[in-house]
Design an enzyme around this catalytic site. Structure first.
Site, mmCIF file in Angstrom:
data_model
loop_
_atom_site.group_PDB
_atom_site.id
_atom_site.type_symbol
_atom_site.label_atom_id
_atom_site.label_comp_id
_atom_site.label_asym_id
_atom_site.label_seq_id
_atom_site.Cartn_x
_atom_site.Cartn_y
_atom_site.Cartn_z
ATOM 1 C CB SER A 136 21.862 5.693 7.770
ATOM 2 O OG SER A 136 21.168 6.301 7.048
ATOM 3 C CG HIS A 159 11.143 6.638 -2.365
ATOM 4 N ND1 HIS A 159 10.733 7.277 -1.001
ATOM 5 C CD2 HIS A 159 12.414 6.731 -2.252
ATOM 6 C CE1 HIS A 159 11.760 7.299 -0.305
ATOM 7 N NE2 HIS A 159 12.754 7.201 -0.804
HETATM 8 N N1 HAX Z 1 9.391 -1.946 -10.727
HETATM 9 C C1 HAX Z 1 8.520 -2.972 -10.815
HETATM 10 N N2 HAX Z 1 7.517 -3.108 -9.482
HETATM 11 C C2 HAX Z 1 7.520 -2.100 -8.782
HETATM 12 C C3 HAX Z 1 8.643 -1.169 -8.561
HETATM 13 C C4 HAX Z 1 9.510 -0.777 -9.733
HETATM 14 N N3 HAX Z 1 10.611 -0.177 -9.719
HETATM 15 N N4 HAX Z 1 8.493 -0.295 -7.420
HETATM 16 C C5 HAX Z 1 7.445 -0.990 -6.886
HETATM 17 N N5 HAX Z 1 6.983 -2.050 -7.535
HETATM 18 C C6 HAX Z 1 5.863 -3.059 -7.245
HETATM 19 C C7 HAX Z 1 6.403 -3.710 -5.919
HETATM 20 O O1 HAX Z 1 7.252 -4.827 -6.170
HETATM 21 C C8 HAX Z 1 5.092 -4.093 -5.126
HETATM 22 O O2 HAX Z 1 4.518 -5.225 -6.058
HETATM 23 P P1 HAX Z 1 4.075 -6.416 -5.260
HETATM 24 O O3 HAX Z 1 2.653 -5.974 -4.789
HETATM 25 O O4 HAX Z 1 3.852 -7.407 -6.344
HETATM 26 O O5 HAX Z 1 4.795 -7.065 -4.103
HETATM 27 C C9 HAX Z 1 4.268 -2.970 -5.590
HETATM 28 O O6 HAX Z 1 4.534 -2.207 -6.742
HETATM 29 C C10 HAX Z 1 3.922 -1.828 -4.540
HETATM 30 O O7 HAX Z 1 5.041 -1.545 -4.093
HETATM 31 P P2 HAX Z 1 5.273 -0.019 -3.586
HETATM 32 O O8 HAX Z 1 4.318 0.146 -2.687
HETATM 33 O O9 HAX Z 1 4.978 0.983 -4.562
HETATM 34 O O10 HAX Z 1 6.729 0.213 -3.063
HETATM 35 P P3 HAX Z 1 7.464 -0.240 -1.582
HETATM 36 O O11 HAX Z 1 7.070 1.109 -0.933
HETATM 37 O O12 HAX Z 1 7.045 -1.406 -1.239
HETATM 38 O O13 HAX Z 1 8.848 -0.383 -2.141
HETATM 39 C C11 HAX Z 1 11.030 0.280 -3.193
HETATM 40 C C12 HAX Z 1 9.811 0.688 -2.487
HETATM 41 C C13 HAX Z 1 11.815 1.636 -3.544
HETATM 42 C C14 HAX Z 1 11.758 -0.691 -2.400
HETATM 43 C C15 HAX Z 1 10.254 -0.281 -4.608
HETATM 44 O O14 HAX Z 1 9.827 0.880 -5.270
HETATM 45 C C16 HAX Z 1 11.439 -1.035 -5.595
HETATM 46 O O15 HAX Z 1 11.582 -2.213 -5.259
HETATM 47 N N6 HAX Z 1 12.245 -0.105 -6.455
HETATM 48 C C17 HAX Z 1 13.101 -0.860 -7.018
HETATM 49 C C18 HAX Z 1 14.604 -0.796 -6.378
HETATM 50 C C19 HAX Z 1 15.040 0.463 -6.067
HETATM 51 O O16 HAX Z 1 14.903 1.652 -6.824
HETATM 52 N N7 HAX Z 1 15.755 0.694 -4.711
HETATM 53 C C20 HAX Z 1 16.447 1.691 -4.463
HETATM 54 C C21 HAX Z 1 15.352 2.668 -3.403
HETATM 55 C C22 HAX Z 1 16.114 3.917 -3.329
HETATM 56 C C23 HAX Z 1 15.780 4.673 -1.705
HETATM 57 O O17 HAX Z 1 14.741 4.222 -1.091
HETATM 58 N N8 HAX Z 1 16.632 5.330 -1.136
HETATM 59 O O18 HAX Z 1 16.228 6.031 -0.162
#
Ligand code: HAX
Length: 437
Positions: free
Chosen positions: A241, A318
């Protein structure tokens, strides 16, 4: 000229030589490099933007103008008897970097009241949209419909456009938008979800109190509004955004076009819409566990089952942060004070106790701690907002404060039109030495 605008003018004049010096004398200094992974995968971590409004530290979380969320909440002037600062004073703070005095904040409150009135054509537009229209589409359309009022656009067309003065017009448009959008949000909420029982604005109230009034929700929802708008305002300039608003404004599109575009980005499920997804998941968890006070053992079992079935735990993790999101903490503190016995909050609380250790044990997530969205929906739900589709509009009102402060400064510092360079897949393969293999 208002105290705020005059202070902003001084700050801009003080700041300009810094940007000019960096550009002229250090413009070729390298501040990073870009990998193929970053070029393909969303430019994560590429250092290519400048803003002084906020900075996201992986360990400390967001700082607005150098202050943490607790410092911001503590130091900014508040309405008498309230726990959270005036949003209008926060606008002063984001724009100038100075904590306003009580009088300075209240001067901005008065200025906003004068600009609050919604034009009838916005009301007509909202009423004319098909009833299935998503609230974010309505919100975005209402903002862009006001573009005809842009003083920036008129100034650009006047033939006297001067780069040095452009910020003043961006500031005026931004202030007009900010003063009106809480009423737009409340109007579409009452129209869509409260049987069209519209509540007129109260011109005696500050932004937070008037929003609660127009939503039809009693105290302390006024403080919920102040807190919510402030914590969602800004998160650096690379998120969808903020970046979209900045990008569109870089073409010298006015604040109406730019913010409407940013709001469209916020509507995506990987960005702003995530807050409603987390709440939906939480309600599902509560349902599966029979809606009773969960034990830690039961919750641990449930979390492991979720992970073992290949799903993530929403509200945790995150992309940048590596600790509990301070926006989560701020809302948790509110819940502990105002709704400690709410059953949904109890679920959030117990997840906070069990999930981080489990995610560490699982060893995948880089950040096992909760993010802002793990808490946001719970407070709104408690105060009777049961319509998920509206949640991102609330986020949008808050986000507008940060992105509009940013584009006002973009014009003040004469930031150029954005134009990153693209490469083809052939070129990347050539650089990787795998072409024709
Ligand atoms: N539960 C289980 N597994 C998780 C996880 C969670 N909450 N968060 C990360 N992981 C996993 C990822 O799926 C990834 O697995 P793979 O290697 O198998 O693909 C691994 O851990 C590494 O991921 P990461 O590098 O720690 O996280 P990213 O930067 O790729 O993604 C996310 C960040 C927020 C999208 C991720 O932590 C997630 O999916 N969280 C749950 C959904 C969520 O809370 N979304 C709201 C985000 C809010 C926000 O960002 N606001 O600004």
């Amino acid at each position: 000229m208002s105290t705020l605008k005059n202070r902003l003018r001084i700050k801009i004049e003080e700041h300009r030589p810094r940007t000019t010096k960096l550009l002229k004398e250090y413009g070729d200094l390298k501040i990073g490099e870009v990998t193929i992974g970053q070029a393909i995968n969303g430019m994560r971590g590429v250092k290519g933007l400048t803003t002084d409004i906020s900075y996201l530290d992986p360990l400390e979380g967001i700082r607005f103008r150098g202050k943490t969320i607790p410092e911001t909440m503590d130091e900014l002037p508040k309405p008498p008897g309230k726990d959270y600062p005036y949003v209008e004073g926060f606008w002063f703070f984001l724009l100038t970097g100075d904590v306003p005095t009580q009088e300075e904040a209240e001067e901005v409150v008065e200025d906003f009241k004068k600009r609050r009135q919604l034009p009838q054509y916005v009301v007509d537009l909202l009423r004319g949209m098909p009833c299935g229209t998503h609230p974010m589409a309505m919100f975005s359309a209402a903002i862009v419909s006001m573009q005809q009022e842009s003083v920036f656009s008129k100034y650009y067309d006047s033939g006297n456009y001067n780069k040095m003065d452009a910020w003043e017009y961006m500031y005026e448009d931004s202030t007009n938008i900010l003063a009106r959008i809480p009423s737009i949000a409340a109007y579409l909420f009452r129209m869509k979800f409260k049987s069209d029982m519209i509540i007129e604005p109260d011109y005696n109230l500050d932004m937070g109190a008037n929003f609660a009034h127009q939503m039809g929700i009693p105290e302390p929802y006024d403080d919920v509004a102040r807190m919510y708008f402030i914590i969602h305002s800004d998160h650096e300039s690379g998120n969808v955004s903020a970046h979209t608003t900045h990008l569109v404004a870089s073409a010298l599109s006015d604040a109406y076009y730019a913010l409407s575009a940013g709001i469209n980005g916020l509507a995506g499920p990987l960005h702003g819409l995530a807050n409603q997804e987390v709440l939906k998941w939480l309600l599902g968890v509560m349902d599966k566990m029979g809606g009773i006070d969960p034990s830690e053992e039961d919750m641990k079992k449930f979390v492991w089952e979720t992970l073992n079935s290949g799903n993530v735990i929403p509200g945790f993790g995150h992309a940048v942060l590596r600790k509990t999101d301070p926006r989560y903490t701020s809302q948790r503190e509110f819940c502990l004070k105002h709704l400690p016995n709410d059953i949904l909050f109890k679920y959030v609380d117990i997840l906070y106790k069990v999930v981080p250790d489990i995610l560490v044990e699982q060893g995948k997530a880089k950040n096992p701690w909760p993010n802002v969205d793990a808490q946001s929906g719970v407070i709104q739900w408690f105060y009777g907002l049961r319509d998920f589709d509206f949640y991102t509009v609330l986020f949008g009102v808050g986000r507008a404060i940060g992105v509009l402060a940013n584009i006002t400064w973009d014009r003040a510092l004469g930031y150029a039109i954005e134009r990153p360079k693209s490469l083809t897949t052939d070129m990347l393969e050539e650089m990787a030495g795998i072409k024709n293999k």
